[in-house]
Design a protein around this motif. Structure first.
Motif, PDB file in Angstrom:
ATOM      1  N   ARG A   1       0.713  -1.030  -0.016  1.00 12.74           N
ATOM      2  CA  ARG A   1       0.032  -0.097  -0.072  1.00 12.74           C
ATOM      3  C   ARG A   1       0.855   1.210  -0.039  1.00 12.74           C
ATOM      4  NH1 ARG A   1      -5.350  -0.711   1.322  1.00 12.74           N
ATOM      5  NH2 ARG A   1      -5.982  -3.018   2.072  1.00 12.74           N
ATOM      6  N   SER A   2       0.249   2.364  -0.562  1.00 15.18           N
ATOM      7  CA  SER A   2       0.766   3.585  -0.438  1.00 15.18           C
ATOM      8  C   SER A   2       0.618   4.176   0.982  1.00 15.18           C
ATOM      9  CB  SER A   2       0.220   4.518  -1.409  1.00 15.18           C
ATOM     10  OG  SER A   2      -1.212   5.077  -1.216  1.00 15.18           O
ATOM     11  N   PRO A   3       1.026   5.445   1.367  1.00 15.84           N
ATOM     12  CA  PRO A   3       0.737   5.925   2.688  1.00 15.84           C
ATOM     13  C   PRO A   3      -0.688   6.272   2.666  1.00 15.84           C
ATOM     14  CG  PRO A   3       2.733   6.854   1.777  1.00 15.84           C
ATOM     15  CD  PRO A   3       2.326   6.008   0.681  1.00 15.84           C
ATOM     16  N   GLU A   4      -1.293   6.254   1.650  1.00 14.60           N
ATOM     17  CA  GLU A   4      -2.781   6.854   1.666  1.00 14.60           C
ATOM     18  C   GLU A   4      -3.668   5.522   1.808  1.00 14.60           C
ATOM     19  OE1 GLU A   4       0.021   9.685  -0.073  1.00 14.60           O
ATOM     20  OE2 GLU A   4      -0.629   7.647  -0.987  1.00 14.60           O
ATOM     21  N   GLY A   5      -3.025   4.641   1.711  1.00 12.99           N
ATOM     22  CA  GLY A   5      -3.767   3.300   1.808  1.00 12.99           C
ATOM     23  C   GLY A   5      -4.172   2.629   0.558  1.00 12.99           C
ATOM     24  N   ARG A   6      -3.780   3.260  -0.616  1.00 10.84           N
ATOM     25  CA  ARG A   6      -4.159   2.537  -2.030  1.00 10.84           C
ATOM     26  C   ARG A   6      -3.218   1.430  -2.375  1.00 10.84           C
ATOM     27  NH1 ARG A   6      -2.579   3.882  -6.822  1.00 10.84           N
ATOM     28  NH2 ARG A   6      -1.312   5.615  -6.253  1.00 10.84           N
ATOM     29  N   VAL A   7      -3.742   0.406  -2.892  1.00  9.01           N
ATOM     30  CA  VAL A   7      -2.924  -0.714  -3.236  1.00  9.01           C
ATOM     31  C   VAL A   7      -2.273  -0.342  -4.426  1.00  9.01           C
ATOM     32  CG1 VAL A   7      -3.026  -3.232  -3.911  1.00  9.01           C
ATOM     33  CG2 VAL A   7      -4.769  -2.236  -2.064  1.00  9.01           C
ATOM     34  N   ILE A   8      -0.924  -0.383  -4.373  1.00  5.23           N
ATOM     35  CA  ILE A   8      -0.187  -0.085  -5.484  1.00  5.23           C
ATOM     36  C   ILE A   8       0.582  -1.352  -5.999  1.00  5.23           C
ATOM     37  CG2 ILE A   8       0.220   2.202  -4.930  1.00  5.23           C
ATOM     38  CD1 ILE A   8       2.630   1.559  -3.521  1.00  5.23           C
ATOM     39  N   ALA A   9       0.688  -2.536  -5.498  1.00  4.17           N
ATOM     40  CA  ALA A   9       1.293  -3.620  -5.753  1.00  4.17           C
ATOM     41  C   ALA A   9       0.630  -4.804  -5.198  1.00  4.17           C
ATOM     42  CB  ALA A   9       2.679  -3.538  -5.872  1.00  4.17           C
ATOM     43  N   ALA A  10       1.104  -5.986  -5.517  1.00  2.00           N
ATOM     44  CA  ALA A  10       0.695  -7.071  -4.713  1.00  2.00           C
ATOM     45  C   ALA A  10       2.071  -8.098  -4.559  1.00  2.00           C
ATOM     46  CB  ALA A  10      -0.355  -7.949  -5.367  1.00  2.00           C
ATOM     47  N   LEU A  11       2.130  -8.430  -3.389  1.00  2.80           N
ATOM     48  CA  LEU A  11       3.442  -9.639  -3.147  1.00  2.80           C
ATOM     49  C   LEU A  11       2.809 -10.922  -3.128  1.00  2.80           C
ATOM     50  CD1 LEU A  11       6.137  -9.478  -0.685  1.00  2.80           C
ATOM     51  CD2 LEU A  11       4.515 -11.111  -0.368  1.00  2.80           C
ATOM     52  N   SER A  12       3.204 -11.891  -3.721  1.00  2.00           N
ATOM     53  CA  SER A  12       3.015 -13.005  -3.741  1.00  2.00           C
ATOM     54  C   SER A  12       4.012 -14.252  -3.195  1.00  2.00           C
ATOM     55  CB  SER A  12       2.209 -13.600  -5.036  1.00  2.00           C
ATOM     56  OG  SER A  12       3.675 -13.861  -5.862  1.00  2.00           O
ATOM     57  N   LEU A  13       3.554 -15.252  -2.519  1.00  3.61           N
ATOM     58  CA  LEU A  13       4.315 -16.317  -2.262  1.00  3.61           C
ATOM     59  C   LEU A  13       3.888 -17.608  -2.706  1.00  3.61           C
ATOM     60  CD1 LEU A  13       4.916 -15.499   1.643  1.00  3.61           C
ATOM     61  CD2 LEU A  13       6.425 -15.084  -0.406  1.00  3.61           C
ATOM     62  N   SER A  14       4.687 -18.404  -3.511  1.00  2.00           N
ATOM     63  CA  SER A  14       4.188 -19.586  -4.100  1.00  2.00           C
ATOM     64  C   SER A  14       5.016 -20.787  -3.810  1.00  2.00           C
ATOM     65  CB  SER A  14       4.124 -19.368  -5.654  1.00  2.00           C
ATOM     66  OG  SER A  14       3.368 -18.560  -6.237  1.00  2.00           O
ATOM     67  N   GLY A  15       4.463 -21.651  -3.443  1.00  2.00           N
ATOM     68  CA  GLY A  15       5.156 -23.029  -3.330  1.00  2.00           C
ATOM     69  C   GLY A  15       4.496 -24.437  -3.694  1.00  2.00           C
ATOM     70  N   PRO A  16       4.872 -25.522  -3.775  1.00  2.00           N
ATOM     71  CA  PRO A  16       4.436 -26.695  -4.149  1.00  2.00           C
ATOM     72  C   PRO A  16       3.320 -27.040  -3.241  1.00  2.00           C
ATOM     73  CG  PRO A  16       6.625 -27.078  -3.839  1.00  2.00           C
ATOM     74  CD  PRO A  16       6.159 -25.854  -3.268  1.00  2.00           C
ATOM     75  N   ILE A  17       2.007 -27.393  -4.001  1.00  2.00           N
ATOM     76  CA  ILE A  17       0.851 -27.962  -2.885  1.00  2.00           C
ATOM     77  C   ILE A  17       1.062 -28.943  -1.762  1.00  2.00           C
ATOM     78  CG2 ILE A  17      -1.379 -29.001  -2.978  1.00  2.00           C
ATOM     79  CD1 ILE A  17      -1.633 -27.711  -5.758  1.00  2.00           C
ATOM     80  N   SER A  18       2.051 -29.762  -2.406  1.00  2.00           N
ATOM     81  CA  SER A  18       2.295 -30.886  -1.379  1.00  2.00           C
ATOM     82  C   SER A  18       3.188 -30.365  -0.117  1.00  2.00           C
ATOM     83  CB  SER A  18       3.453 -31.983  -2.260  1.00  2.00           C
ATOM     84  OG  SER A  18       4.603 -31.112  -2.674  1.00  2.00           O
TER      85      SER A  18
END
Length: 228
Positions: free
Chosen positions: A184-201
């Motif tokens: 988020r920006s200081p104003e609370g707006r979503v400016i990007a997304a972080l993702s974590l990906s791993g094997p379902i197993s």
């Protein structure tokens, strides 16, 4: 006085709010033909715009430039955070930004064994945890349009807003599960997304329980370091 100096004078006046041509002439001390020529040129460049009363005001391109400057800092600061959370969780950590109807990977830290996602890879905003995060806090009219043909619903996005993260299973990497959280920006707006990906197993078909807090913490850290 050079053209850039004169243009800077005009923009300086407009920092205080919309102004008529007469006021720009008065406040800058420049000749009327000069002021008119410069503001028209600045208007073509979208550095100046007109308000509802026909007065001159700062244009939308200035805001766009601020956003891009923030995003550059975002990418620069994301690398170390992505590497740290990737090593700690054993997942591929990535940062994504929205560009119109697409989401684009702008930074990543990959783990061995997974399908790498090169920086610049783009996907439609119709499925996946990242798309849900980039859309969940949008205005209702934007959501209405985005949900047409999407593989997620308004109710699912409501859950994302409540939890602070989204999850998805399969997709681009069929054997992988993903958790995503907003930057988020200081104003609370979503400016990007972080993702974590791993094997379902390893991370299960409900990865949010294991990785949701990690994703949120890393997203907050990136925003803090980047000054966003």
């Amino acid at each position: 006085m050079g053209v850039l100096d004169k243009a800077s004078l005009l923009l300086g006046v407009l920092e205080g709010g919309p102004a008529t041509l007469a006021r720009l002439v008065s406040d800058t001390g420049l000749k009327r033909p000069t002021v008119h020529r410069l503001v028209v040129a600045l208007e073509r460049l979208r550095l100046v715009a007109r308000d509802g009363q026909g007065r001159f005001a700062l244009g939308p391109r200035l805001g766009d430039m601020v956003v891009e400057a923030r995003q550059d800092r975002l990418k620069a600061q994301a690398g170390p955070v992505l590497a740290q959370v990737s090593a700690r969780t054993g997942t591929s950590a990535r940062l994504h930004r929205r560009r119109g109807r697409m989401r684009i990977c702008v930074a990543s830290s990959e783990v061995l064994g997974g399908e790498p996602m090169p920086v610049g890879t783009a996907f439609p905003m119709k499925s996946g945890a990242v798309a849900q995060v980039l859309l969940a806090w949008e205005e209702p009219e934007v959501l209405y349009e985005a949900l047409r043909g999407a593989r997620f619903s308004a109710a699912m996005l409501s859950g994302v807003r409540r939890r602070g993260w989204a999850q998805s299973v399969g997709g681009w990497e069929p054997d992988m599960a993903t958790v995503s959280a907003p930057v988020r920006s200081p104003e609370g707006r979503v400016i990007a997304a972080l993702s974590l990906s791993g094997p379902i197993s390893r991370v299960s078909r409900n990865p949010g329980h294991q990785l949701g807090c990690e994703a949120i913490d890393a997203a907050v850290r990136i925003a803090e370091l980047s000054g966003n």
